[in-house]
Design a protein around this motif. Structure first.
Motif, PDB file in Angstrom:
ATOM      1  N   SER A 203      -2.904   6.032  -1.857  1.00 40.70           N
ATOM      2  CA  SER A 203      -4.081   5.848  -0.955  1.00 40.70           C
ATOM      3  C   SER A 203      -4.864   4.536  -1.103  1.00 40.70           C
ATOM      4  CB  SER A 203      -4.940   7.041  -0.996  1.00 40.70           C
ATOM      5  OG  SER A 203      -5.417   7.036  -2.447  1.00 40.70           O
ATOM      6  N   LEU A 204      -4.517   3.990  -2.406  1.00 41.07           N
ATOM      7  CA  LEU A 204      -5.138   2.932  -2.919  1.00 41.07           C
ATOM      8  C   LEU A 204      -4.975   1.660  -1.994  1.00 41.07           C
ATOM      9  CD1 LEU A 204      -6.766   1.201  -5.252  1.00 41.07           C
ATOM     10  CD2 LEU A 204      -4.793   1.050  -6.535  1.00 41.07           C
ATOM     11  N   PHE A 205      -3.735   1.670  -1.496  1.00 47.09           N
ATOM     12  CA  PHE A 205      -3.197   0.512  -0.556  1.00 47.09           C
ATOM     13  C   PHE A 205      -4.057   0.393   0.580  1.00 47.09           C
ATOM     14  CE2 PHE A 205      -0.653  -1.205   2.642  1.00 47.09           C
ATOM     15  CZ  PHE A 205      -0.057  -2.401   2.153  1.00 47.09           C
ATOM     16  N   ASP A 206      -4.631   1.475   1.280  1.00 49.58           N
ATOM     17  CA  ASP A 206      -5.323   1.406   2.416  1.00 49.58           C
ATOM     18  C   ASP A 206      -6.896   0.441   2.166  1.00 49.58           C
ATOM     19  OD1 ASP A 206      -3.916   2.911   4.137  1.00 49.58           O
ATOM     20  OD2 ASP A 206      -4.680   4.467   3.355  1.00 49.58           O
TER      21      ASP A 206
ATOM     22  N   ASP B 270       5.597  -3.020  -6.081  1.00 52.57           N
ATOM     23  CA  ASP B 270       5.664  -1.418  -6.319  1.00 52.57           C
ATOM     24  C   ASP B 270       4.595  -1.067  -6.928  1.00 52.57           C
ATOM     25  OD1 ASP B 270       6.665   1.030  -7.005  1.00 52.57           O
ATOM     26  OD2 ASP B 270       8.104   0.298  -8.413  1.00 52.57           O
ATOM     27  N   MET B 271       3.946  -0.057  -6.053  1.00 50.84           N
ATOM     28  CA  MET B 271       2.659   0.276  -6.517  1.00 50.84           C
ATOM     29  C   MET B 271       2.707   1.568  -7.419  1.00 50.84           C
ATOM     30  SD  MET B 271       0.335  -0.655  -3.328  1.00 50.84           S
ATOM     31  CE  MET B 271      -1.313  -0.279  -4.055  1.00 50.84           C
TER      32      MET B 271
ATOM     33  N   ILE C  60       0.206 -12.633  10.107  1.00 49.71           N
ATOM     34  CA  ILE C  60       0.516 -11.872   9.204  1.00 49.71           C
ATOM     35  C   ILE C  60       0.174 -10.576   9.046  1.00 49.71           C
ATOM     36  CG2 ILE C  60       0.518 -11.597   6.662  1.00 49.71           C
ATOM     37  CD1 ILE C  60       0.504 -14.915   6.553  1.00 49.71           C
ATOM     38  N   ILE C  61      -0.991 -10.297   9.611  1.00 53.27           N
ATOM     39  CA  ILE C  61      -1.716  -9.067   9.671  1.00 53.27           C
ATOM     40  C   ILE C  61      -0.852  -8.351  10.779  1.00 53.27           C
ATOM     41  CG2 ILE C  61      -3.520  -7.759  10.801  1.00 53.27           C
ATOM     42  CD1 ILE C  61      -5.419  -9.918   9.656  1.00 53.27           C
ATOM     43  N   GLN C  62      -0.186  -8.696  11.877  1.00 52.24           N
ATOM     44  CA  GLN C  62       0.417  -8.263  12.630  1.00 52.24           C
ATOM     45  C   GLN C  62       1.813  -7.774  12.281  1.00 52.24           C
ATOM     46  OE1 GLN C  62       0.574 -10.903  16.137  1.00 52.24           O
ATOM     47  NE2 GLN C  62      -1.202  -9.995  16.798  1.00 52.24           N
ATOM     48  N   ARG C  63       2.472  -8.431  11.367  1.00 50.59           N
ATOM     49  CA  ARG C  63       3.444  -8.257  10.579  1.00 50.59           C
ATOM     50  C   ARG C  63       3.537  -7.279   9.674  1.00 50.59           C
ATOM     51  NH1 ARG C  63       5.009 -14.549   9.207  1.00 50.59           N
ATOM     52  NH2 ARG C  63       5.194 -15.094  11.099  1.00 50.59           N
ATOM     53  N   VAL C  64       2.438  -7.299   9.133  1.00 47.64           N
ATOM     54  CA  VAL C  64       2.129  -6.070   8.012  1.00 47.64           C
ATOM     55  C   VAL C  64       1.748  -4.827   8.706  1.00 47.64           C
ATOM     56  CG1 VAL C  64       0.380  -5.313   6.332  1.00 47.64           C
ATOM     57  CG2 VAL C  64       1.319  -7.640   6.202  1.00 47.64           C
TER      58      VAL C  64
ATOM     59  N   HIS D 254       6.738  -5.917   1.856  1.00 40.48           N
ATOM     60  CA  HIS D 254       6.886  -4.568   1.636  1.00 40.48           C
ATOM     61  C   HIS D 254       6.384  -4.115   0.487  1.00 40.48           C
ATOM     62  CE1 HIS D 254      10.369  -5.622   4.597  1.00 40.48           C
ATOM     63  NE2 HIS D 254      10.407  -6.756   3.911  1.00 40.48           N
ATOM     64  N   VAL D 255       5.852  -2.819   0.589  1.00 34.95           N
ATOM     65  CA  VAL D 255       5.194  -2.300  -0.568  1.00 34.95           C
ATOM     66  C   VAL D 255       5.711  -0.526  -0.593  1.00 34.95           C
ATOM     67  CG1 VAL D 255       2.992  -1.073  -0.992  1.00 34.95           C
ATOM     68  CG2 VAL D 255       3.083  -3.122   0.293  1.00 34.95           C
ATOM     69  N   LEU D 256       6.273  -0.587  -1.831  1.00 29.12           N
ATOM     70  CA  LEU D 256       6.961   0.666  -2.295  1.00 29.12           C
ATOM     71  C   LEU D 256       5.981   1.522  -3.020  1.00 29.12           C
ATOM     72  CD1 LEU D 256      10.252  -0.685  -3.469  1.00 29.12           C
ATOM     73  CD2 LEU D 256       9.899   0.135  -1.046  1.00 29.12           C
ATOM     74  N   ASN D 257       6.136   3.044  -3.013  1.00 28.36           N
ATOM     75  CA  ASN D 257       5.417   3.883  -3.586  1.00 28.36           C
ATOM     76  C   ASN D 257       3.993   3.764  -3.515  1.00 28.36           C
ATOM     77  OD1 ASN D 257       7.792   4.813  -4.910  1.00 28.36           O
ATOM     78  ND2 ASN D 257       7.769   3.398  -6.499  1.00 28.36           N
TER      79      ASN D 257
END
Length: 69
Positions: free
Chosen positions: A45-48, A3-4, A62-66, A39-42
């Protein structure tokens, strides 16, 4: 599950690249479980930026799954 909601740039500055590398090496190789998904919630732009930092340390599958969401 991440949860970000309260994560900002100051958190990113406190993390070193060597720490990220060690964490993801452990997560992929030493953890006695199979990583199925992240899984990333909320998401901000920091996630990029975080994804760009950790992508070199992740295995190709794993990159393909994400990135397949």
């Amino acid at each position: 599950l991440f949860d970000m909601k309260n994560v900002g740039y100051s958190h990113l500055l406190q993390t070193s690249v060597s720490t990220l590398k060690a964490f993801f090496h452990y997560l992929q190789s030493a953890l006695p479980a199979r990583l199925e998904a992240i899984h990333v919630l909320n998401c901000t732009s920091l996630f990029d930026l975080v994804l760009a930092m950790i992508k070199p340390f992740l295995k190709r599958d794993i990159i393909q799954r994400v990135l397949s969401f």
